[in-house]
Design an enzyme around this catalytic site. Structure first.
Site, PDB file in Angstrom:
ATOM      1  N   ARG A 158      -0.144  14.727  13.463  1.00  0.00           N
ATOM      2  CA  ARG A 158       0.513  14.401  11.855  1.00  0.00           C
ATOM      3  C   ARG A 158       0.348  15.600  11.225  1.00  0.00           C
ATOM      4  NH1 ARG A 158      -1.621   8.649   9.639  1.00  0.00           N
ATOM      5  NH2 ARG A 158       0.143   8.852   8.266  1.00  0.00           N
ATOM      6  N   LYS A 171       0.841  -1.320   0.102  1.00  0.00           N
ATOM      7  CA  LYS A 171       0.113   0.117  -0.070  1.00  0.00           C
ATOM      8  C   LYS A 171       0.884   1.172  -0.102  1.00  0.00           C
ATOM      9  CE  LYS A 171      -1.714   1.652   4.119  1.00  0.00           C
ATOM     10  NZ  LYS A 171      -1.418   2.774   4.176  1.00  0.00           N
ATOM     11  N   ASN A 172       1.875   1.358   0.876  1.00  0.00           N
ATOM     12  CA  ASN A 172       2.607   2.653   1.131  1.00  0.00           C
ATOM     13  C   ASN A 172       3.792   2.510  -0.046  1.00  0.00           C
ATOM     14  OD1 ASN A 172       0.978   3.209   3.174  1.00  0.00           O
ATOM     15  ND2 ASN A 172       2.508   2.632   4.843  1.00  0.00           N
ATOM     16  N   CYS A 214      -5.371  13.040  13.316  1.00  0.00           N
ATOM     17  CA  CYS A 214      -6.142  11.476  13.023  1.00  0.00           C
ATOM     18  C   CYS A 214      -5.685  10.711  14.058  1.00  0.00           C
ATOM     19  CB  CYS A 214      -5.522  10.802  11.736  1.00  0.00           C
ATOM     20  SG  CYS A 214      -4.075   9.810  11.918  1.00  0.00           S
ATOM     21  N   ASP A 249       4.118   0.771  12.168  1.00  0.00           N
ATOM     22  CA  ASP A 249       2.955  -0.189  11.732  1.00  0.00           C
ATOM     23  C   ASP A 249       2.863  -1.577  12.296  1.00  0.00           C
ATOM     24  OD1 ASP A 249       2.385   2.125  10.525  1.00  0.00           O
ATOM     25  OD2 ASP A 249       3.228   1.791   8.649  1.00  0.00           O
ATOM     26  N   ARG A 264      -8.700  -0.804   4.330  1.00  0.00           N
ATOM     27  CA  ARG A 264      -7.994   0.402   3.684  1.00  0.00           C
ATOM     28  C   ARG A 264      -6.567  -0.343   3.479  1.00  0.00           C
ATOM     29  NH1 ARG A 264      -7.142   5.360   7.170  1.00  0.00           N
ATOM     30  NH2 ARG A 264      -5.838   5.690   5.688  1.00  0.00           N
TER      31      ARG A 264
HETATM   32  N1  EPU Z   1       5.512  14.812  11.028  1.00  0.00           N
HETATM   33  C1  EPU Z   1       5.597  16.044  11.478  1.00  0.00           C
HETATM   34  N2  EPU Z   1       5.850  17.045  10.451  1.00  0.00           N
HETATM   35  C2  EPU Z   1       5.596  16.380   9.029  1.00  0.00           C
HETATM   36  C3  EPU Z   1       5.372  15.041   8.808  1.00  0.00           C
HETATM   37  C4  EPU Z   1       5.591  14.263   9.948  1.00  0.00           C
HETATM   38  O1  EPU Z   1       5.651  16.475  12.700  1.00  0.00           O
HETATM   39  O2  EPU Z   1       5.636  17.396   8.304  1.00  0.00           O
HETATM   40  C5  EPU Z   1       5.598  13.625  12.302  1.00  0.00           C
HETATM   41  C6  EPU Z   1       4.270  12.894  12.323  1.00  0.00           C
HETATM   42  O3  EPU Z   1       3.399  13.646  13.081  1.00  0.00           O
HETATM   43  C7  EPU Z   1       4.893  11.664  12.865  1.00  0.00           C
HETATM   44  C8  EPU Z   1       6.109  11.637  12.416  1.00  0.00           C
HETATM   45  O4  EPU Z   1       6.800  12.658  11.937  1.00  0.00           O
HETATM   46  O5  EPU Z   1       4.817  11.836  14.379  1.00  0.00           O
HETATM   47  C9  EPU Z   1       6.449  10.473  11.417  1.00  0.00           C
HETATM   48  O6  EPU Z   1       5.584  10.707  10.537  1.00  0.00           O
HETATM   49  P1  EPU Z   1       5.663  10.567   8.934  1.00  0.00           P
HETATM   50  O7  EPU Z   1       5.565  11.643   8.029  1.00  0.00           O
HETATM   51  O8  EPU Z   1       7.056   9.623   8.595  1.00  0.00           O
HETATM   52  O9  EPU Z   1       4.196   9.485   8.426  1.00  0.00           O
HETATM   53  P2  EPU Z   1       3.609   9.334   7.393  1.00  0.00           P
HETATM   54  O10 EPU Z   1       4.498   9.807   6.004  1.00  0.00           O
HETATM   55  O11 EPU Z   1       2.455  10.264   7.314  1.00  0.00           O
HETATM   56  C10 EPU Z   1       3.757   6.960   6.785  1.00  0.00           C
HETATM   57  C11 EPU Z   1       2.995   5.758   6.579  1.00  0.00           C
HETATM   58  C12 EPU Z   1       2.436   5.149   7.590  1.00  0.00           C
HETATM   59  C13 EPU Z   1       3.400   5.109   8.922  1.00  0.00           C
HETATM   60  C14 EPU Z   1       4.626   6.308   8.882  1.00  0.00           C
HETATM   61  C15 EPU Z   1       5.660   5.974   9.676  1.00  0.00           C
HETATM   62  C16 EPU Z   1       2.315   6.099   4.116  1.00  0.00           C
HETATM   63  C17 EPU Z   1       1.332   6.321   3.331  1.00  0.00           C
HETATM   64  N3  EPU Z   1       2.157   6.103   5.354  1.00  0.00           N
HETATM   65  O12 EPU Z   1       3.147   8.097   6.993  1.00  0.00           O
HETATM   66  O13 EPU Z   1       1.639   4.131   7.576  1.00  0.00           O
HETATM   67  O14 EPU Z   1       3.133   4.783  10.069  1.00  0.00           O
HETATM   68  O15 EPU Z   1       4.995   6.591   7.572  1.00  0.00           O
HETATM   69  O16 EPU Z   1       6.267   4.808   9.319  1.00  0.00           O
HETATM   70  O17 EPU Z   1       3.501   5.830   3.763  1.00  0.00           O
HETATM   71  C18 EPU Z   1      -0.067   2.531   7.883  1.00  0.00           C
HETATM   72  O18 EPU Z   1       0.210   2.087   6.623  1.00  0.00           O
HETATM   73  O19 EPU Z   1      -0.822   2.112   8.771  1.00  0.00           O
HETATM   74  C19 EPU Z   1       0.354   4.038   8.135  1.00  0.00           C
HETATM   75  C20 EPU Z   1      -0.296   4.981   8.959  1.00  0.00           C
END
Ligand code: EPU
Length: 417
Positions: A122, A22-23, A117, A305, A397
């Protein structure tokens, strides 16, 4: 609303195939926005998040042909509407991944700000900060990010925190920027490497994906290509954990052990016997599991995850485990549901202490997010009696045909309306 009914207690045994990730599929679909040529993607999983992303791209004007369920051809040649509306972003935060490619290729993007969320706040400040450093004009108004740039300009960007989709967004944007972009403190997840491989096939000049410094030399245009999406490492880890908890045996076809080192180490510590080659993993568990403590952190450390699934494993293991969640501030929502099944878990801040018991008790529980749902399914599979899981739309999802795969492994599980 649909529910899952599980009659637990049977070890899971058999062979199944792992689906596309998915990711990795979601950013690859967004990469289609970087070119007017056709991008052909294979091994796309049939999931609700993929359907949402396809709807979002279609309403922007991307033409999408689906040859069979796992193959898609996308063309953004006639894109008319560079907008991601609130209705779509609120159901799937990964919609933010259209921001970088739209801005780089079309010069404009209007994207709803994702709200908080279930698992945490996030924010997307790192995505915005990076694009601004590349020269984008960004205004946030009425809950929308309005971004404009005639031409992005490559620069050095040091991210304050490690972010997966933030790294992906900036890497995609930098492909069409003028000059060199250097992303420091980049995320190193395998999904980033998969996206970089797709972009390189499209003509991008990227080095260092999979390390914390990625350099991208911008090019004038990208072209079409064919890309096979990597297997889902979290689906793989979820099945391995379910089989370890149920003391069964499984052969996973199309699974990659090299992307799951931290998870496999913990399963070995719990007592599983694991063999693997390039594209399969075999796991046997012939004794009750031992407790394993863990701490989530960015790749290559233990993935957030997989934290919920290991909470369930530890609930039925011998001993006491300490689980620390360092990525998301509210990712213990499954704990109160597991407690309804008699699990002995206490939470102090971002740490959960789990005292293993021999058997969980079937109960009515509610899924709160995707991976929490997976932990409840595993709990139902190892519990005595009947478990009914409500709000399973979260599960749809991110897990392709999960009941079918579990039934194939001998589970008693059914979906009811
Ligand atoms: N964060 C910030 N500012 C930003 C971006 C992130 O403070 O601009 C913080 C977030 O709040 C969090 C941390 O940084 O505390 C890490 O978040 P990250 O941005 O890495 O998460 P994401 O990119 O939104 C992806 C996966 C998630 C997975 C996380 C961590 C996708 C589509 N989603 O999310 O997947 O948990 O990385 O590995 O790639 C899932 O599949 O169930 C899922 C939630």
């Amino acid at each position: 609303m649909q529910k899952l009914v599980i009659h637990g207690g049977k070890p899971l045994c058999g062979e199944i195939s792992i689906s596309g990730a998915k990711n990795a599929a979601l950013p690859a679909l967004c990469a289609s926005l970087l070119t007017n040529d056709t991008l052909r993607l294979k091994n796309i999983p049939d999931l609700k998040d993929v359907t949402t992303m396809v709807s979002l791209l279609k309403q922007m004007g991307v033409t999408i042909l689906t040859n069979d369920t796992s193959e898609m051809e996308l063309s953004a040649a006639h894109l008319t509407n560079p907008i991601a509306p609130y209705e779509m972003v609120k159901t799937m935060r990964a919609a933010i991944l259209v921001l970088g490619p739209l801005l780089a290729h079309k010069g404009e993007a209007i994207i709803s700000l994702p709200g908080g969320c279930a698992i945490g706040l996030r924010p997307v400040d790192q995505h915005i900060k990076g694009l601004q450093a590349m020269g984008a004009e960004i205004i946030i108004e009425h809950g929308y990010i309005h971004a404009k740039a005639k031409k992005l300009v490559g620069t050095r960007i040091v991210m304050d925190i490690v972010t997966v989709t933030g790294t992906e967004n900036l890497m995609m944007a930098a492909c069409l920027a003028s000059g060199l972009t250097r992303l420091e403190n980049a995320a190193r997840e395998p999904e980033i490497v998969d996206l970089a491989q797709c972009l390189i096939k499209m003509g991008a000049k990227i080095e260092g994906a999979g390390t914390d410094v990625i350099t991208i030399q911008g090019v004038d245009a990208l072209h079409g290509c064919m890309h096979d999406v990597m297997p889902d490492r979290i689906e793989t880890g979820t099945f391995l954990t379910a089989v370890t908890a149920s003391s069964g045996q499984i052969h996973l076809k199309g699974a990659r052990a090299d992307m799951l080192d931290a998870v496999i180490d913990k399963l070995l510590e719990a007592g599983a016997i694991i063999n693997s080659e390039e594209n399969w993993i075999h796991l046997t568990m012939n004794k009750p599991p031992k407790s394993v403590s863990l701490r989530t952190a960015p790749y290559p450390a233990f993935p957030t995850d997989m934290q919920a699934q290991f909470m369930t494993l530890n609930s039925v293991a011998n001993g006491t485990a300490i689980i620390t969640e360092t990525i998301f501030e509210n990712r213990f929502m499954h704990v109160q549901e597991l407690r309804r099944m008699n699990a002995e878990i206490t939470v102090e801040g971002n740490t959960a202490i789990v005292h293993g018991i021999p058997k969980l008790d079937g109960a009515n529980v509610m899924a709160t997010d995707l991976r929490a749902s997976a932990s409840l399914v595993i709990a139902g599979l190892v519990a005595q009696g009947e478990t009914v899981i409500d709000r399973i739309y979260h599960l749809d999802r991110g897990y392709e045909r999960i009941e079918q795969k579990l039934v194939h492994l001998g589970a008693k599980i059914a979906r009811i309306n």
